[in-house]
Scaffold this motif. Sequence first.
Motif, mmCIF file in Angstrom:
data_model
loop_
_atom_site.group_PDB
_atom_site.id
_atom_site.type_symbol
_atom_site.label_atom_id
_atom_site.label_comp_id
_atom_site.label_asym_id
_atom_site.label_seq_id
_atom_site.Cartn_x
_atom_site.Cartn_y
_atom_site.Cartn_z
ATOM 1 N N CYS A 119 9.886 4.742 3.555
ATOM 2 C CA CYS A 119 10.164 6.131 3.333
ATOM 3 C C CYS A 119 10.519 6.214 1.686
ATOM 4 C CB CYS A 119 11.082 6.880 4.254
ATOM 5 S SG CYS A 119 10.411 6.560 5.856
ATOM 6 N N GLU A 120 9.756 6.116 0.997
ATOM 7 C CA GLU A 120 9.883 5.991 -0.463
ATOM 8 C C GLU A 120 9.798 7.522 -0.981
ATOM 9 O OE1 GLU A 120 7.778 3.505 -3.169
ATOM 10 O OE2 GLU A 120 9.480 2.867 -4.005
ATOM 11 N N TYR A 121 10.462 8.426 -0.684
ATOM 12 C CA TYR A 121 10.404 9.796 -1.274
ATOM 13 C C TYR A 121 11.611 10.358 -1.559
ATOM 14 C CZ TYR A 121 12.082 11.428 3.481
ATOM 15 O OH TYR A 121 13.120 11.583 4.745
ATOM 16 N N ILE A 122 11.676 11.368 -2.540
ATOM 17 C CA ILE A 122 13.055 11.897 -2.981
ATOM 18 C C ILE A 122 13.202 13.051 -2.315
ATOM 19 C CG2 ILE A 122 13.823 13.197 -5.222
ATOM 20 C CD1 ILE A 122 11.681 11.536 -6.694
ATOM 21 N N GLU A 153 -0.331 17.680 0.028
ATOM 22 C CA GLU A 153 -1.865 17.349 0.050
ATOM 23 C C GLU A 153 -2.288 16.322 1.111
ATOM 24 O OE1 GLU A 153 -2.538 16.633 -4.444
ATOM 25 O OE2 GLU A 153 -3.726 15.146 -3.522
ATOM 26 N N LEU A 154 -1.414 15.850 1.752
ATOM 27 C CA LEU A 154 -1.669 14.658 2.682
ATOM 28 C C LEU A 154 -1.354 15.053 4.109
ATOM 29 C CD1 LEU A 154 -0.809 11.468 0.921
ATOM 30 C CD2 LEU A 154 -3.330 12.059 1.605
ATOM 31 N N ASN A 155 -1.987 14.987 5.220
ATOM 32 C CA ASN A 155 -1.664 14.946 6.502
ATOM 33 C C ASN A 155 -1.101 13.741 7.015
ATOM 34 O OD1 ASN A 155 -1.413 15.618 9.107
ATOM 35 N ND2 ASN A 155 -3.702 16.306 9.498
ATOM 36 N N TYR A 156 0.100 13.685 7.150
ATOM 37 C CA TYR A 156 0.743 12.450 7.395
ATOM 38 C C TYR A 156 0.807 12.223 9.236
ATOM 39 C CZ TYR A 156 2.245 10.208 3.219
ATOM 40 O OH TYR A 156 2.082 9.636 1.790
ATOM 41 N N ALA A 157 0.923 13.128 9.691
ATOM 42 C CA ALA A 157 0.410 12.812 11.256
ATOM 43 C C ALA A 157 -0.702 12.246 11.531
ATOM 44 C CB ALA A 157 0.736 14.450 11.939
ATOM 45 N N TYR A 158 -1.892 12.709 10.895
ATOM 46 C CA TYR A 158 -3.123 12.166 11.032
ATOM 47 C C TYR A 158 -2.986 10.637 10.596
ATOM 48 C CZ TYR A 158 -7.967 10.798 10.304
ATOM 49 O OH TYR A 158 -8.923 10.184 10.192
ATOM 50 N N LEU A 159 -2.341 10.481 9.410
ATOM 51 C CA LEU A 159 -2.240 8.891 8.885
ATOM 52 C C LEU A 159 -1.760 8.211 9.660
ATOM 53 C CD1 LEU A 159 -2.047 9.901 4.907
ATOM 54 C CD2 LEU A 159 -3.995 8.747 6.280
ATOM 55 N N PHE A 160 -0.400 8.472 10.323
ATOM 56 C CA PHE A 160 0.366 7.821 11.251
ATOM 57 C C PHE A 160 -0.312 7.197 12.398
ATOM 58 C CE2 PHE A 160 4.652 9.979 9.515
ATOM 59 C CZ PHE A 160 4.478 9.350 8.571
ATOM 60 N N PHE A 203 0.968 -1.259 -0.032
ATOM 61 C CA PHE A 203 0.027 -0.037 0.030
ATOM 62 C C PHE A 203 0.843 1.368 -0.114
ATOM 63 C CE2 PHE A 203 -4.231 1.323 1.429
ATOM 64 C CZ PHE A 203 -4.328 2.735 1.137
ATOM 65 N N ASP A 204 1.034 1.748 -1.197
ATOM 66 C CA ASP A 204 2.174 2.990 -1.266
ATOM 67 C C ASP A 204 0.940 4.231 -1.086
ATOM 68 O OD1 ASP A 204 3.388 5.048 -2.147
ATOM 69 O OD2 ASP A 204 4.817 3.836 -3.255
ATOM 70 N N ILE A 205 1.014 4.896 0.080
ATOM 71 C CA ILE A 205 -0.017 6.018 0.123
ATOM 72 C C ILE A 205 0.030 7.044 -0.956
ATOM 73 C CG2 ILE A 205 -0.539 7.720 1.533
ATOM 74 C CD1 ILE A 205 -0.194 5.807 3.919
ATOM 75 N N TYR A 206 1.278 7.358 -1.605
ATOM 76 C CA TYR A 206 1.618 8.436 -2.643
ATOM 77 C C TYR A 206 0.851 7.844 -3.802
ATOM 78 C CZ TYR A 206 4.179 10.199 -6.463
ATOM 79 O OH TYR A 206 4.625 10.974 -7.537
ATOM 80 N N HIS A 207 0.801 6.489 -4.264
ATOM 81 C CA HIS A 207 0.129 5.880 -5.106
ATOM 82 C C HIS A 207 -1.240 5.974 -5.054
ATOM 83 C CE1 HIS A 207 3.970 5.293 -7.458
ATOM 84 N NE2 HIS A 207 4.190 4.112 -6.538
ATOM 85 N N HIS A 208 -1.727 5.660 -3.984
ATOM 86 C CA HIS A 208 -3.134 5.567 -3.591
ATOM 87 C C HIS A 208 -4.135 6.889 -3.751
ATOM 88 C CE1 HIS A 208 -6.992 4.937 -2.007
ATOM 89 N NE2 HIS A 208 -6.957 3.560 -2.228
ATOM 90 N N GLN A 209 -3.143 7.976 -3.267
ATOM 91 C CA GLN A 209 -3.818 9.417 -3.426
ATOM 92 C C GLN A 209 -3.861 9.590 -4.690
ATOM 93 O OE1 GLN A 209 -5.288 11.096 -1.280
ATOM 94 N NE2 GLN A 209 -5.204 13.335 -1.929
ATOM 95 N N ILE A 210 -2.863 9.455 -5.554
ATOM 96 C CA ILE A 210 -2.870 9.818 -7.011
ATOM 97 C C ILE A 210 -3.900 9.241 -7.668
ATOM 98 C CG2 ILE A 210 -1.547 9.847 -9.181
ATOM 99 C CD1 ILE A 210 0.802 10.757 -7.298
ATOM 100 N N ILE A 211 -4.213 7.861 -7.451
ATOM 101 C CA ILE A 211 -5.127 7.015 -8.434
ATOM 102 C C ILE A 211 -6.556 7.285 -7.743
ATOM 103 C CG2 ILE A 211 -5.909 4.726 -9.198
ATOM 104 C CD1 ILE A 211 -3.026 3.991 -8.398
ATOM 105 N N HIS A 212 -6.839 7.342 -6.390
ATOM 106 C CA HIS A 212 -7.978 6.953 -5.969
ATOM 107 C C HIS A 212 -8.387 8.135 -4.845
ATOM 108 C CE1 HIS A 212 -8.308 2.994 -7.535
ATOM 109 N NE2 HIS A 212 -7.088 2.688 -6.973
ATOM 110 N N SER A 261 5.096 12.617 0.145
ATOM 111 C CA SER A 261 4.319 13.663 -0.178
ATOM 112 C C SER A 261 3.530 13.631 -1.629
ATOM 113 C CB SER A 261 4.746 15.129 0.121
ATOM 114 O OG SER A 261 5.689 15.338 -1.147
ATOM 115 N N VAL A 262 2.498 14.023 -1.519
ATOM 116 C CA VAL A 262 1.747 14.140 -3.049
ATOM 117 C C VAL A 262 1.411 15.778 -3.421
ATOM 118 C CG1 VAL A 262 -0.469 13.673 -4.422
ATOM 119 C CG2 VAL A 262 0.555 12.059 -2.625
ATOM 120 N N PRO A 263 1.631 16.218 -4.424
ATOM 121 C CA PRO A 263 2.078 15.515 -5.610
ATOM 122 C C PRO A 263 3.704 15.581 -5.705
ATOM 123 C CG PRO A 263 1.665 17.902 -6.119
ATOM 124 C CD PRO A 263 1.586 17.827 -4.800
ATOM 125 N N SER A 264 4.565 15.909 -4.999
ATOM 126 C CA SER A 264 5.876 16.186 -5.217
ATOM 127 C C SER A 264 6.719 14.760 -4.961
ATOM 128 C CB SER A 264 6.582 17.184 -4.838
ATOM 129 O OG SER A 264 5.790 18.448 -4.773
#
Length: 258
Positions: A237-240, A216-223, A175-184, A205-208
């Motif tokens: 942590c698959e981010y650039i 776009e996403l509140n990761y503190a809430y998602l964690f 479940f890559d949250i980055y991809h899920h947010q962009i797709i759905h 982060s989305v979209p960067s």
Amino acid sequence: MPVFAANLTMMFNEWAFLDRFDAAADAGFAAVEYLFPYGATPEAIADRLARNNLQQALFNLPPGDWAAGERGIAALPGRFDALKADVERALDYAAATGVRRLHLMAGIADPHDEDAVSCYRRSVTYAAGRLAEKGIDLLLEPINGRNMPGYFLNDFGAAERLIAECGLPNLKLQFDIYHHQIIHGDVTMALRRLLSITGHIQIASVPSRNEPDGEELNYAYLFGEIDRLGYDGFIGCEYIPRGHTLDGLGWFKPFARS
Ligand SMILES: O=C(O)[C@@H](O)C(=O)CO
Ligand SMILES: [Mg+2]
């Protein structure tokens, strides 16, 4: 509290690949992941993991000819023998690193093509069976079409259905949250629905696709939500990093190993 795995393909690129293990451990990570280990020997990677007391959270099975544009071969008709050899190669690295989950990339193929669909199912079933003999989970990751145009598995619903239809206990969702947010979008509700079949989570982060500390996403809430749902796996942590990897680790400070 989630256990974060530094993604050494994207993070710590200021160091050579093997030195990224040391750098991630020094920064407080207890686990690492990356796309592919195959440029280093299994022994060299095992040594870096051991000397830094790091867990290997995840890596991918070989993806075919990446430089030529391949992004996995599981859904590509005519490549089944190559896939079987790839599984054995990945298992050599799994034995050395102790990893408990491997991601199988589907490839660039039309998800409505019947040959690709049956080929993918055959590959997934085979790989899951072989990994089960070693006590390893096989993961399927839906990837958004902006980052990977033409990718076969571009829909979380399709992954969910395939996992249900196969009914294999070691076949799980990445479940890559980055991809899920962009797709759905609608990430929280999807986590609630899909966590029981999820074997690994990734973030950016989305979209960067930068540090999980804005946009776009509140990761503190998602964690908090991931904790509340009782997830006991890794979060990759698959981010650039926007700049130097270490300068962007403010978000990680509360979670760092001391
Ligand atoms: O999200 C991604 O891109 C990765 O997790 C991956 O395995 C394929 O590139
Ligand atoms: Mg990912």
